[in-house]
Design a protein around this motif. Structure first.
Motif, PDB file in Angstrom:
ATOM      1  N   ASP A  89       0.802  -1.173  -0.089  1.00 55.76           N
ATOM      2  CA  ASP A  89      -0.120   0.065   0.034  1.00 55.76           C
ATOM      3  C   ASP A  89       0.894   1.418   0.049  1.00 55.76           C
ATOM      4  OD1 ASP A  89      -2.897  -1.347   0.554  1.00 55.76           O
ATOM      5  OD2 ASP A  89      -1.601  -2.071   2.077  1.00 55.76           O
ATOM      6  N   VAL A  90       2.065   1.034   0.684  1.00 57.72           N
ATOM      7  CA  VAL A  90       3.039   2.348   0.791  1.00 57.72           C
ATOM      8  C   VAL A  90       4.407   1.635   0.288  1.00 57.72           C
ATOM      9  CG1 VAL A  90       3.955   4.058   2.368  1.00 57.72           C
ATOM     10  CG2 VAL A  90       1.534   3.428   2.569  1.00 57.72           C
ATOM     11  N   HIS A  92       8.091   2.991   1.166  1.00 59.94           N
ATOM     12  CA  HIS A  92       9.199   4.136   1.655  1.00 59.94           C
ATOM     13  C   HIS A  92      10.694   4.031   1.362  1.00 59.94           C
ATOM     14  CE1 HIS A  92       9.378   6.353   5.849  1.00 59.94           C
ATOM     15  NE2 HIS A  92      10.540   6.970   5.238  1.00 59.94           N
ATOM     16  N   ARG A 107       6.979   5.054  -9.165  1.00 60.63           N
ATOM     17  CA  ARG A 107       5.728   6.096  -9.758  1.00 60.63           C
ATOM     18  C   ARG A 107       5.321   5.418 -11.246  1.00 60.63           C
ATOM     19  NH1 ARG A 107       2.224   9.152  -7.536  1.00 60.63           N
ATOM     20  NH2 ARG A 107       2.250  10.696  -9.270  1.00 60.63           N
ATOM     21  N   ARG A 112       1.518   5.196  -5.492  1.00 61.82           N
ATOM     22  CA  ARG A 112       0.926   6.449  -5.384  1.00 61.82           C
ATOM     23  C   ARG A 112       1.404   6.965  -4.070  1.00 61.82           C
ATOM     24  NH1 ARG A 112       1.433   6.472  -9.757  1.00 61.82           N
ATOM     25  NH2 ARG A 112      -0.172   6.668 -11.656  1.00 61.82           N
ATOM     26  N   GLN A 113       1.263   5.946  -3.050  1.00 60.51           N
ATOM     27  CA  GLN A 113       1.759   6.353  -1.792  1.00 60.51           C
ATOM     28  C   GLN A 113       3.361   5.984  -1.476  1.00 60.51           C
ATOM     29  OE1 GLN A 113       0.016   8.292   0.062  1.00 60.51           O
ATOM     30  NE2 GLN A 113      -1.838   7.303   1.091  1.00 60.51           N
ATOM     31  N   ARG A 140       4.517  11.520  -1.080  1.00 62.91           N
ATOM     32  CA  ARG A 140       3.644  12.272  -0.309  1.00 62.91           C
ATOM     33  C   ARG A 140       4.358  12.967   0.681  1.00 62.91           C
ATOM     34  NH1 ARG A 140      -1.548  10.838   1.744  1.00 62.91           N
ATOM     35  NH2 ARG A 140      -2.236  12.709   2.811  1.00 62.91           N
ATOM     36  N   LYS A 168      -1.059  16.884   0.797  1.00 61.92           N
ATOM     37  CA  LYS A 168      -0.865  16.341  -0.516  1.00 61.92           C
ATOM     38  C   LYS A 168       0.635  15.842  -0.562  1.00 61.92           C
ATOM     39  CE  LYS A 168      -1.828  15.652  -5.346  1.00 61.92           C
ATOM     40  NZ  LYS A 168      -2.295  16.423  -6.475  1.00 61.92           N
ATOM     41  N   ARG A 169       1.393  16.953  -0.667  1.00 64.01           N
ATOM     42  CA  ARG A 169       2.758  16.983  -0.561  1.00 64.01           C
ATOM     43  C   ARG A 169       3.406  17.592   0.490  1.00 64.01           C
ATOM     44  NH1 ARG A 169       2.566  13.037  -3.913  1.00 64.01           N
ATOM     45  NH2 ARG A 169       1.865  13.536  -6.119  1.00 64.01           N
ATOM     46  N   TYR A 367       1.975   7.274   9.769  1.00 63.26           N
ATOM     47  CA  TYR A 367       1.307   6.354   8.812  1.00 63.26           C
ATOM     48  C   TYR A 367      -0.396   6.291   9.069  1.00 63.26           C
ATOM     49  CZ  TYR A 367       5.291   4.434   6.592  1.00 63.26           C
ATOM     50  OH  TYR A 367       6.273   4.203   5.572  1.00 63.26           O
ATOM     51  N   LEU A 370      -1.947   8.555   6.387  1.00 62.19           N
ATOM     52  CA  LEU A 370      -1.891   8.233   5.054  1.00 62.19           C
ATOM     53  C   LEU A 370      -3.225   8.114   4.107  1.00 62.19           C
ATOM     54  CD1 LEU A 370       1.623   6.562   4.791  1.00 62.19           C
ATOM     55  CD2 LEU A 370       1.018   8.738   4.287  1.00 62.19           C
TER      56      LEU A 370
END
Length: 370
Positions: A89-90, A92, A107, A112-113, A140, A168-169, A367, A370
């Motif tokens: 899902d994320v 890092h 990307r 997306r995350q 993010r 968002k950023r 987290y 998110l």
């Protein structure tokens, strides 16, 4: 959720130790964690990640680094396979070279995350255009390990806390944390007899290890009883041993080689004054490790060290690459046990801001947003 940690190598450096803290924080927060290592790796560090409950994927089992277009294709295929298998899902990304390429590839592959952590300041990059592009359009959150580093990238900084409104950023600072194997000492009021100066480091030029013995020799000329403890190994060990022989101080210096993280506390406890004469240092994990065990840190005024080691309050700073100034600062502490005790007491209180408990709370909070 499933979190993918991306890192170029899993060796024995401070970045890997801090990434292990991240893994432990995420697992404590109830997340499934998978770490993908692109290139160099060692069995010990891989095992430590696995023992923490993390699944580890080494794209290059033999640890060979691949450069150029072949390296990009290698990363693309490896990351694509990992995303297909684990469906994170994320992601890092630990932002060491190469750091930008994996972010762009993630990307491209549909992630997306994405979060990223920079473990250095901006001075190692010839241009910040790509970093700024990534922060504005790809991730993010772009996290730094000191506010000094964050300002070097973006011109402003902010420490992350539980009240931070995630946009968002984002870019912000989350300090590195002490390893779980190094608890903060409750108290340390006595000085070792004889007083011991020490280093806990890779014995490399970037860590300024060639300056240690010359500085110690100057101190010993004025204070014959002091000793030097060298914990670590590296390419400069032979040079340091030769410096010891040339100075005629063999009986006052002990080399113990590299030691496992789990036993470092007992070596820090033998050290009264801990030296960090680094030529470059993103954060200075050794500084907070030493402070947690009651060492008084004497460090170079470089990188993130001035932010971590508040000069005159929780340690002393010396001029970069200046063995004379380092010896002078050591001499100040040896000459005043009251001053050494004052700084030590301050450091033991101060270092709690880098506790693993505080770090865990911030990561879980981040987290959750998110």
């Amino acid at each position: 959720m499933t979190v993918l940690i991306c890192i170029p190598c899993l060796m024995t450096g401070g970045t890997e130790v801090q990434t292990l803290n991240l893994v432990q924080a995420l697992i404590a927060g109830g997340h499934r964690v998978v770490t993908v290592c692109y290139f160099e790796n060692c069995e010990d560090m891989v095992s430590r990640f696995q023992n923490a409950g993390c699944e580890v994927v080494c794209l290059s089992p033999d640890g060979i680094r691949i450069d150029g277009w072949r390296g990009i294709l290698f990363l693309y295929k490896g990351l694509r396979s990992v995303l297909k298998q684990y469906k994170p899902d994320v992601a890092h990304v630990q932002y060491m070279a190469p750091g930008a390429i994996p972010i762009l590839l993630l990307r491209l592959l549909g992630m997306r995350q994405i979060l990223t952590t920079a473990h250095t300041a901006a001075d190692i990059y010839p241009s910040l255009k790509l970093v700024h592009f990534i922060q504005r359009h790809c991730v993010r959150a772009f996290t730094c390990i000191t506010e000094l580093a964050e300002r070097s990238f973006f011109g402003s900084s902010q420490l992350y806390d539980e009240n931070y409104p995630l946009k968002k950023r984002n870019h912000f600072t989350i300090y590195n944390a002490l390893p779980t194997s190094l608890p903060i000492a409750q108290k340390r009021s006595t000085v070792n007899c004889p007083m011991t100066i020490g280093v806990v480091s890779r014995l490399e030029s970037i860590k300024g290890m060639d300056l240690v013995v010359p500085a110690f020799a100057k101190v010993k000329a004025a204070h014959p009883e002091v000793r030097l403890l060298v914990v670590g190994d590296g390419s400069l060990r032979r040079q340091m041993e030769q410096q010891v022989q040339a100075a005629g101080i063999i009986d006052s210096v002990e080399f113990v080689g590299s030691q496992p993280q789990e036993v470092l506390a007992q070596y820090y406890d033998r050290i009264d004054i801990l030296l960090m004469p680094s030529r470059s240092e993103g954060f200075g994990l050794t500084a907070i490790e030493g402070m947690a065990r009651g060492c008084v840190v004497v460090a170079a005024r470089v990188g993130g060290l001035p932010e971590v080691v508040c000069d005159g309050e929780v340690g002393l700073l010396h001029r970069k690459e200046d063995a004379e100034d380092m010896a002078y600062k050591i001499g100040q502490l040896i000459g005043s046990h009251a001053e050494l005790s004052r700084i030590r007491a301050n450091a033991l209180l101060y270092v709690s801001r880098f506790s693993i408990e505080r770090y865990l709370a911030l990561i879980v909070n981040l987290y959750s947003k998110l």
